[in-house]
Design a protein around this motif. Structure first.
Motif: not given
Lengths: 228, 98
Positions: A186-189
Protein backbone atom coordinates in the motif's frame (compact mmCIF):
# COMPACT_ATOMS: atom_id res chain seq x y z
CA UNK A 1 -14.22 -39.20 14.80
CA UNK A 2 -14.94 -35.50 14.95
CA UNK A 3 -16.64 -34.30 18.14
CA UNK A 4 -18.58 -31.07 18.30
CA UNK A 5 -20.66 -29.65 21.15
CA UNK A 6 -23.67 -27.43 20.49
CA UNK A 7 -24.91 -25.20 23.29
CA UNK A 8 -28.42 -23.79 23.01
CA UNK A 9 -31.23 -25.42 21.07
CA UNK A 10 -33.08 -22.59 19.38
CA UNK A 11 -33.90 -22.90 15.68
CA UNK A 12 -30.27 -22.37 14.69
CA UNK A 13 -28.78 -24.69 17.34
CA UNK A 14 -31.26 -27.41 16.46
CA UNK A 15 -30.47 -27.14 12.74
CA UNK A 16 -26.73 -27.24 13.42
CA UNK A 17 -27.01 -30.25 15.74
CA UNK A 18 -29.13 -32.19 13.20
CA UNK A 19 -26.88 -31.38 10.26
CA UNK A 20 -23.76 -32.37 12.14
CA UNK A 21 -25.32 -35.61 13.36
CA UNK A 22 -26.38 -36.44 9.78
CA UNK A 23 -22.77 -35.96 8.71
CA UNK A 24 -21.68 -38.60 11.21
CA UNK A 25 -20.20 -36.16 13.70
CA UNK A 26 -20.42 -37.09 17.39
CA UNK A 27 -22.55 -34.30 18.79
CA UNK A 28 -23.08 -33.30 22.40
CA UNK A 29 -25.94 -30.85 22.90
CA UNK A 30 -26.51 -28.79 26.02
CA UNK A 31 -29.63 -26.79 26.82
CA UNK A 32 -31.50 -25.77 29.95
CA UNK A 33 -34.83 -26.79 28.44
CA UNK A 34 -35.63 -30.45 29.07
CA UNK A 35 -38.24 -30.68 26.32
CA UNK A 36 -35.82 -29.50 23.65
CA UNK A 37 -33.20 -31.90 24.91
CA UNK A 38 -35.65 -34.75 24.58
CA UNK A 39 -36.42 -33.70 21.00
CA UNK A 40 -32.79 -34.08 19.91
CA UNK A 41 -31.77 -36.97 22.13
CA UNK A 42 -32.75 -39.56 19.52
CA UNK A 43 -30.31 -38.37 16.87
CA UNK A 44 -27.32 -36.88 18.70
CA UNK A 45 -24.67 -38.79 20.62
CA UNK A 46 -25.39 -37.14 23.94
CA UNK A 47 -28.00 -34.60 25.05
CA UNK A 48 -27.70 -32.99 28.46
CA UNK A 49 -29.95 -30.65 30.42
CA UNK A 50 -27.49 -28.19 31.93
CA UNK A 51 -26.68 -24.54 32.45
CA UNK A 52 -23.77 -23.65 30.18
CA UNK A 53 -23.01 -20.55 32.20
CA UNK A 54 -21.99 -22.73 35.14
CA UNK A 55 -18.27 -23.38 34.94
CA UNK A 56 -18.28 -26.42 37.22
CA UNK A 57 -20.98 -28.11 35.16
CA UNK A 58 -19.09 -27.47 31.94
CA UNK A 59 -15.91 -28.81 33.47
CA UNK A 60 -17.70 -31.97 34.62
CA UNK A 61 -19.10 -32.48 31.12
CA UNK A 62 -15.54 -32.51 29.81
CA UNK A 63 -16.28 -29.71 27.36
CA UNK A 64 -12.58 -29.04 26.81
CA UNK A 65 -12.28 -32.46 25.12
CA UNK A 66 -14.37 -31.11 22.23
CA UNK A 67 -12.26 -29.55 19.50
CA UNK A 68 -15.11 -27.31 18.39
CA UNK A 69 -17.98 -25.88 20.40
CA UNK A 70 -20.87 -23.96 18.84
CA UNK A 71 -22.57 -21.46 21.13
CA UNK A 72 -25.99 -21.15 19.52
CA UNK A 73 -27.80 -19.57 22.48
CA UNK A 74 -30.62 -17.33 21.34
CA UNK A 75 -31.51 -13.88 22.56
CA UNK A 76 -29.65 -13.86 25.86
CA UNK A 77 -26.43 -12.01 25.12
CA UNK A 78 -25.10 -12.19 28.69
CA UNK A 79 -25.43 -15.99 28.72
CA UNK A 80 -23.77 -16.23 25.33
CA UNK A 81 -20.84 -14.05 26.40
CA UNK A 82 -20.40 -15.82 29.73
CA UNK A 83 -20.53 -19.24 28.08
CA UNK A 84 -17.91 -18.19 25.53
CA UNK A 85 -15.67 -16.90 28.30
CA UNK A 86 -15.97 -20.15 30.24
CA UNK A 87 -15.22 -22.23 27.13
CA UNK A 88 -12.14 -20.11 26.44
CA UNK A 89 -10.90 -20.49 30.00
CA UNK A 90 -11.47 -24.23 29.92
CA UNK A 91 -9.25 -24.42 26.84
CA UNK A 92 -11.69 -25.20 24.00
CA UNK A 93 -9.67 -24.84 20.80
CA UNK A 94 -12.29 -23.51 18.37
CA UNK A 95 -15.33 -21.59 19.53
CA UNK A 96 -18.08 -20.58 17.10
CA UNK A 97 -20.72 -18.23 18.44
CA UNK A 98 -24.02 -17.03 17.04
CA UNK A 99 -23.78 -13.25 16.90
CA UNK A 100 -26.77 -11.09 17.74
CA UNK A 101 -25.56 -7.69 16.59
CA UNK A 102 -22.38 -5.72 15.98
CA UNK A 103 -21.66 -4.85 19.63
CA UNK A 104 -22.27 -8.42 20.75
CA UNK A 105 -19.91 -9.63 18.00
CA UNK A 106 -17.16 -7.24 19.09
CA UNK A 107 -17.39 -8.37 22.71
CA UNK A 108 -17.21 -11.99 21.56
CA UNK A 109 -14.16 -11.20 19.47
CA UNK A 110 -12.44 -9.55 22.44
CA UNK A 111 -12.97 -12.54 24.69
CA UNK A 112 -11.62 -14.95 22.11
CA UNK A 113 -14.45 -16.34 19.94
CA UNK A 114 -12.82 -17.85 16.87
CA UNK A 115 -15.73 -17.36 14.53
CA UNK A 116 -18.96 -15.42 14.75
CA UNK A 117 -21.87 -16.38 12.53
CA UNK A 118 -25.05 -14.51 11.79
CA UNK A 119 -27.46 -17.23 10.66
CA UNK A 120 -30.14 -14.85 9.48
CA UNK A 121 -27.57 -12.85 7.52
CA UNK A 122 -25.71 -15.86 6.15
CA UNK A 123 -29.00 -17.23 4.84
CA UNK A 124 -28.50 -20.00 2.35
CA UNK A 125 -25.00 -20.69 3.53
CA UNK A 126 -24.88 -24.08 5.05
CA UNK A 127 -22.85 -22.98 8.03
CA UNK A 128 -22.85 -26.34 9.77
CA UNK A 129 -20.91 -27.78 6.84
CA UNK A 130 -18.14 -25.32 7.47
CA UNK A 131 -17.94 -26.19 11.17
CA UNK A 132 -16.86 -29.73 10.45
CA UNK A 133 -13.72 -28.69 8.65
CA UNK A 134 -11.82 -25.42 8.83
CA UNK A 135 -10.71 -26.17 5.27
CA UNK A 136 -14.18 -25.43 3.98
CA UNK A 137 -14.64 -21.69 4.07
CA UNK A 138 -18.26 -21.53 2.99
CA UNK A 139 -20.77 -23.90 1.50
CA UNK A 140 -24.05 -23.27 -0.27
CA UNK A 141 -26.55 -26.04 -0.70
CA UNK A 142 -27.64 -26.46 -4.31
CA UNK A 143 -29.80 -29.53 -3.75
CA UNK A 144 -29.99 -32.16 -1.01
CA UNK A 145 -27.19 -33.97 -2.81
CA UNK A 146 -25.03 -31.24 -4.33
CA UNK A 147 -23.25 -28.29 -2.85
CA UNK A 148 -21.03 -25.45 -3.93
CA UNK A 149 -18.18 -24.97 -1.50
CA UNK A 150 -15.07 -22.89 -1.08
CA UNK A 151 -12.25 -25.21 -0.11
CA UNK A 152 -8.70 -24.25 0.80
CA UNK A 153 -6.45 -25.75 -1.86
CA UNK A 154 -5.02 -29.06 -0.61
CA UNK A 155 -1.23 -28.91 -0.22
CA UNK A 156 -0.78 -31.80 -2.66
CA UNK A 157 -2.43 -29.70 -5.42
CA UNK A 158 -0.02 -26.77 -5.17
CA UNK A 159 2.15 -26.07 -8.25
CA UNK A 160 0.13 -28.49 -10.38
CA UNK A 161 -2.27 -27.62 -13.16
CA UNK A 162 -5.94 -28.60 -13.18
CA UNK A 163 -5.54 -30.89 -16.18
CA UNK A 164 -2.82 -32.98 -14.55
CA UNK A 165 -4.71 -33.14 -11.28
CA UNK A 166 -7.72 -34.50 -13.19
CA UNK A 167 -10.02 -33.25 -10.45
CA UNK A 168 -13.19 -33.94 -12.44
CA UNK A 169 -12.42 -37.60 -13.04
CA UNK A 170 -10.48 -38.40 -9.92
CA UNK A 171 -12.46 -36.49 -7.34
CA UNK A 172 -15.82 -36.08 -9.18
CA UNK A 173 -15.72 -32.35 -8.63
CA UNK A 174 -15.88 -29.37 -10.94
CA UNK A 175 -13.62 -26.41 -10.13
CA UNK A 176 -15.69 -23.41 -11.22
CA UNK A 177 -13.46 -20.73 -9.79
CA UNK A 178 -10.28 -19.95 -7.91
CA UNK A 179 -10.05 -17.22 -5.30
CA UNK A 180 -6.47 -16.06 -5.47
CA UNK A 181 -4.59 -13.66 -3.25
CA UNK A 182 -2.58 -10.99 -5.02
CA UNK A 183 -0.01 -9.42 -2.69
CA UNK A 184 0.73 -5.71 -2.99
CA UNK A 185 2.27 -2.86 -1.03
CA UNK A 186 0.00 0.00 0.00
CA UNK A 187 0.97 3.65 -0.27
CA UNK A 188 1.88 3.80 3.40
CA UNK A 189 4.30 0.89 2.93
CA UNK A 190 2.14 -1.77 4.61
CA UNK A 191 1.71 -5.11 2.92
CA UNK A 192 -1.77 -6.27 1.95
CA UNK A 193 -3.42 -8.52 -0.57
CA UNK A 194 -6.51 -8.37 -2.71
CA UNK A 195 -8.56 -11.37 -3.61
CA UNK A 196 -9.23 -11.93 -7.29
CA UNK A 197 -11.63 -14.49 -8.66
CA UNK A 198 -10.47 -16.58 -11.58
CA UNK A 199 -13.76 -17.72 -13.09
CA UNK A 200 -13.94 -20.95 -15.06
CA UNK A 201 -10.18 -21.54 -14.83
CA UNK A 202 -8.49 -23.13 -17.82
CA UNK A 203 -7.13 -26.68 -17.51
CA UNK A 204 -3.65 -25.16 -17.71
CA UNK A 205 -4.17 -23.03 -14.61
CA UNK A 206 -1.54 -23.82 -12.00
CA UNK A 207 -2.82 -23.87 -8.44
CA UNK A 208 -0.93 -21.75 -5.95
CA UNK A 209 -0.29 -21.66 -2.25
CA UNK A 210 -3.04 -19.56 -0.66
CA UNK A 211 -5.68 -20.35 -3.32
CA UNK A 212 -9.23 -21.17 -2.36
CA UNK A 213 -11.07 -23.43 -4.80
CA UNK A 214 -14.73 -22.88 -5.58
CA UNK A 215 -16.06 -26.34 -6.39
CA UNK A 216 -19.38 -27.98 -7.17
CA UNK A 217 -19.99 -31.58 -6.28
CA UNK A 218 -21.57 -34.06 -3.95
CA UNK A 219 -21.04 -33.61 -0.22
CA UNK A 220 -19.08 -36.82 0.12
CA UNK A 221 -16.77 -35.93 -2.74
CA UNK A 222 -16.06 -32.52 -1.23
CA UNK A 223 -15.35 -34.25 2.07
CA UNK A 224 -12.78 -36.43 0.29
CA UNK A 225 -11.08 -33.37 -1.15
CA UNK A 226 -10.75 -31.58 2.15
CA UNK A 227 -9.23 -34.66 3.74
CA UNK A 228 -6.35 -34.80 1.28
CA UNK B 1 2.33 8.40 2.10
CA UNK B 2 5.52 6.55 2.92
CA UNK B 3 6.08 5.85 6.62
CA UNK B 4 9.06 7.43 8.27
CA UNK B 5 11.47 4.93 9.77
CA UNK B 6 11.82 5.79 13.43
CA UNK B 7 15.23 6.14 15.06
CA UNK B 8 14.82 3.02 17.19
CA UNK B 9 14.51 0.73 14.15
CA UNK B 10 17.94 -0.53 13.08
CA UNK B 11 19.11 -0.78 9.49
CA UNK B 12 19.33 -4.57 9.70
CA UNK B 13 15.77 -4.71 10.89
CA UNK B 14 14.55 -2.49 8.05
CA UNK B 15 16.44 -4.62 5.53
CA UNK B 16 14.93 -7.82 6.87
CA UNK B 17 11.42 -6.35 6.76
CA UNK B 18 11.99 -5.18 3.19
CA UNK B 19 13.21 -8.66 2.24
CA UNK B 20 10.15 -10.17 3.85
CA UNK B 21 7.91 -7.86 1.84
CA UNK B 22 9.82 -8.68 -1.32
CA UNK B 23 9.29 -12.41 -0.81
CA UNK B 24 5.62 -11.84 0.01
CA UNK B 25 5.10 -9.83 -3.18
CA UNK B 26 6.54 -12.74 -5.11
CA UNK B 27 4.27 -15.26 -3.43
CA UNK B 28 7.08 -16.84 -1.44
CA UNK B 29 5.26 -16.98 1.86
CA UNK B 30 7.59 -19.25 3.82
CA UNK B 31 10.63 -17.18 2.93
CA UNK B 32 8.76 -14.00 3.85
CA UNK B 33 7.90 -15.38 7.30
CA UNK B 34 11.50 -16.44 7.81
CA UNK B 35 12.74 -12.88 7.16
CA UNK B 36 10.11 -11.36 9.44
CA UNK B 37 11.04 -13.81 12.20
CA UNK B 38 14.67 -12.71 11.91
CA UNK B 39 13.57 -9.08 12.19
CA UNK B 40 11.52 -9.94 15.28
CA UNK B 41 14.62 -11.33 16.96
CA UNK B 42 16.22 -7.90 16.58
CA UNK B 43 13.12 -6.01 17.69
CA UNK B 44 10.29 -8.06 19.22
CA UNK B 45 8.30 -4.89 19.89
CA UNK B 46 7.87 -3.74 16.30
CA UNK B 47 4.13 -4.07 15.65
CA UNK B 48 4.58 -3.75 11.89
CA UNK B 49 6.49 -7.02 11.77
CA UNK B 50 3.61 -8.83 13.45
CA UNK B 51 1.17 -7.15 11.09
CA UNK B 52 3.17 -8.18 8.04
CA UNK B 53 3.35 -11.74 9.35
CA UNK B 54 -0.40 -11.68 9.84
CA UNK B 55 -0.91 -10.62 6.22
CA UNK B 56 1.36 -13.40 4.95
CA UNK B 57 -0.35 -16.02 7.13
CA UNK B 58 -3.78 -14.86 6.01
CA UNK B 59 -2.76 -14.84 2.35
CA UNK B 60 -1.59 -18.40 2.90
CA UNK B 61 -4.98 -19.40 4.40
CA UNK B 62 -3.52 -19.94 7.87
CA UNK B 63 -6.28 -18.02 9.59
CA UNK B 64 -5.51 -19.06 13.16
CA UNK B 65 -1.91 -17.90 12.94
CA UNK B 66 -2.96 -14.71 11.14
CA UNK B 67 -5.37 -13.90 13.91
CA UNK B 68 -2.68 -14.30 16.58
CA UNK B 69 -0.39 -11.96 14.66
CA UNK B 70 -3.06 -9.26 14.31
CA UNK B 71 -3.84 -9.56 18.01
CA UNK B 72 -0.16 -9.08 18.87
CA UNK B 73 -0.07 -6.07 16.54
CA UNK B 74 -3.02 -4.54 18.39
CA UNK B 75 -1.49 -5.20 21.81
CA UNK B 76 1.55 -3.17 20.74
CA UNK B 77 -0.41 -0.60 18.74
CA UNK B 78 -4.12 -0.54 19.68
CA UNK B 79 -4.89 2.00 16.93
CA UNK B 80 -3.50 -0.12 14.09
CA UNK B 81 -6.40 0.32 11.66
CA UNK B 82 -5.38 -2.29 9.10
CA UNK B 83 -4.79 -4.96 11.75
CA UNK B 84 -8.20 -4.26 13.21
CA UNK B 85 -9.88 -4.48 9.79
CA UNK B 86 -8.21 -7.77 8.97
CA UNK B 87 -8.99 -9.21 12.41
CA UNK B 88 -12.66 -8.25 12.12
CA UNK B 89 -12.85 -9.89 8.72
CA UNK B 90 -11.20 -13.08 9.95
CA UNK B 91 -13.54 -13.52 12.90
CA UNK B 92 -16.64 -12.78 10.84
CA UNK B 93 -17.53 -9.20 11.77
CA UNK B 94 -18.76 -7.42 8.70
CA UNK B 95 -18.81 -3.69 8.25
CA UNK B 96 -22.18 -1.97 8.45
CA UNK B 97 -23.94 -4.64 10.46
CA UNK B 98 -26.29 -3.17 13.05
Amino acid sequence: MKQIAVIGLGTFGMAVAKTLAEKGVQVLVIDKNEQRIQEVSSFVTQAVVADATDEQTMRKLGISDFGTVVVASGGNREASILTTLILKELGVKYIIVKGLDDIHARVLQKIGADRIVFPEFDMGIKVAETFVSPNIVEAIELSPEYTMAEVIVPKVFIDQNIRDLNVRERYKLQIIGIKRKEPYIKEDGDTDFKEVLVIAPSPNEILQDGDTLVVIGKYNDIDNLKNL
Amino acid sequence: MKKEVSDNVSKDEVDLIEMGKFYFLNGKYEEAISEFEKALKINPKNEDIYFNMGIVKEANNDRGAARKMYEKTLILQPDHKSAKEHLDKLVGIRKGRK
